[in-house]
Design an enzyme around this catalytic site. Sequence first.
Site, mmCIF file in Angstrom:
data_model
loop_
_atom_site.group_PDB
_atom_site.id
_atom_site.type_symbol
_atom_site.label_atom_id
_atom_site.label_comp_id
_atom_site.label_asym_id
_atom_site.label_seq_id
_atom_site.Cartn_x
_atom_site.Cartn_y
_atom_site.Cartn_z
ATOM 1 N N TYR A 1 -4.623 -0.044 -0.756
ATOM 2 C CA TYR A 1 -5.491 0.938 -1.573
ATOM 3 C C TYR A 1 -6.623 -0.221 -2.161
ATOM 4 C CZ TYR A 1 -3.653 0.082 -5.982
ATOM 5 O OH TYR A 1 -3.208 -0.692 -7.450
ATOM 6 N N ARG B 1 10.255 8.568 11.420
ATOM 7 C CA ARG B 1 10.990 7.493 10.811
ATOM 8 C C ARG B 1 11.583 6.459 11.194
ATOM 9 N NH1 ARG B 1 15.119 5.863 7.657
ATOM 10 N NH2 ARG B 1 14.326 4.797 5.670
ATOM 11 N N LYS C 1 -3.045 -5.435 -1.890
ATOM 12 C CA LYS C 1 -2.998 -4.312 -2.785
ATOM 13 C C LYS C 1 -2.311 -3.060 -2.153
ATOM 14 C CE LYS C 1 -6.608 -2.501 -6.083
ATOM 15 N NZ LYS C 1 -5.521 -2.497 -7.079
ATOM 16 N N GLU D 1 0.343 -11.919 -14.035
ATOM 17 C CA GLU D 1 -0.900 -11.074 -14.431
ATOM 18 C C GLU D 1 -0.423 -9.872 -14.899
ATOM 19 O OE1 GLU D 1 -2.403 -9.209 -10.555
ATOM 20 O OE2 GLU D 1 -0.458 -9.127 -9.598
ATOM 21 N N LEU E 1 -2.845 -10.361 -7.821
ATOM 22 C CA LEU E 1 -4.022 -9.656 -6.942
ATOM 23 C C LEU E 1 -5.136 -10.461 -7.391
ATOM 24 C CD1 LEU E 1 -4.767 -7.383 -5.044
ATOM 25 C CD2 LEU E 1 -5.680 -6.173 -7.112
#
Length: 281
Positions: A31, A98, A144, A176, A200
């Site tokens: 994302y 799945r 991300k 972070e 990130l």
Amino acid sequence: MPVYFDDAFVPLSQARVHPLDRGFIYGDGVYEVIPAYGGHYLRLDAHIARLERSLAEARIANPYPAQRWAEILTELLSRHGGGDASIYLQVTRGVAPRDHAFPDCPPTVFAMPRALKPVPTNQVERGLKAVSLADIRWQWCQIKSISLQGAAMLRQQAIDAGADEAILHRGRWVTEGAAANVFVVIDGAVVTPPPSNWLLHGITRDLVLELAAQVDLRVDERPLRLKELLAADEIWLSSSTKEVLAVTQLDGAPVGDGQPGPVWRRVWDAYQAFKADLRAQ
Ligand code: PDD
């Protein structure tokens, strides 16, 4: 509210995700959160480039070239109307029976605008409370990923301790925040860990470093020790939604004199000027 879903602009109420979508079943997707001020994106190209990197590293097919991503996102922002906004954009591996192994199916794309509320004045003026916590997330934090269970658990642990955010470390090295990059000020210099698989590579982080250099601060991208964090003169957090905020309390003890510091203030002022320039474009 108009959203972008499966190659079309539709009202949010019409977007329907299949229960076998790999995003739903496996958290198998990536994302972006992209802020915009006065109808102008902040560093759209950098966000698209990071999306491309996340997709490539997660081996999810990228449905569009960069130019098409920019067109879709620009169209979505203009359909949203004026004001400050942030776009949430998610790409999952798609819908398939799945099975852990990668299926052969088209990815699912979803992008949603929402109003970007100003950072609360009390957070700017008083700063944030943080706690230091062991980084229990996975080892590919440069992606991300929408698999945010670890980050959500850490954020909640911080909130349960009466704080706003967790600052994470792997052994003696700071990585972070649960959803932000971290900076410290030591002897007037701004220090932040270099990009790696442990964190990130924030778009706001890069902007903060550029603005710091513009206001004549020394900038040092290097591994940061936990003990340096605990003794820092100032601590800051940056993200697309927090901008750059001071941390004034860490693990219950004041950072510096317990007020947002003078070095932070210079960078925050520069950040506000940068936003004003964007809005005026
Ligand atoms: N999160 N590190 C982590 C783990 C993050 O989740 C984020 C942002 C950042 C800062 O990246 P950027 O400056 O590009 O926003 C660093 C977003 C805002 C979120 O998950 O909502």
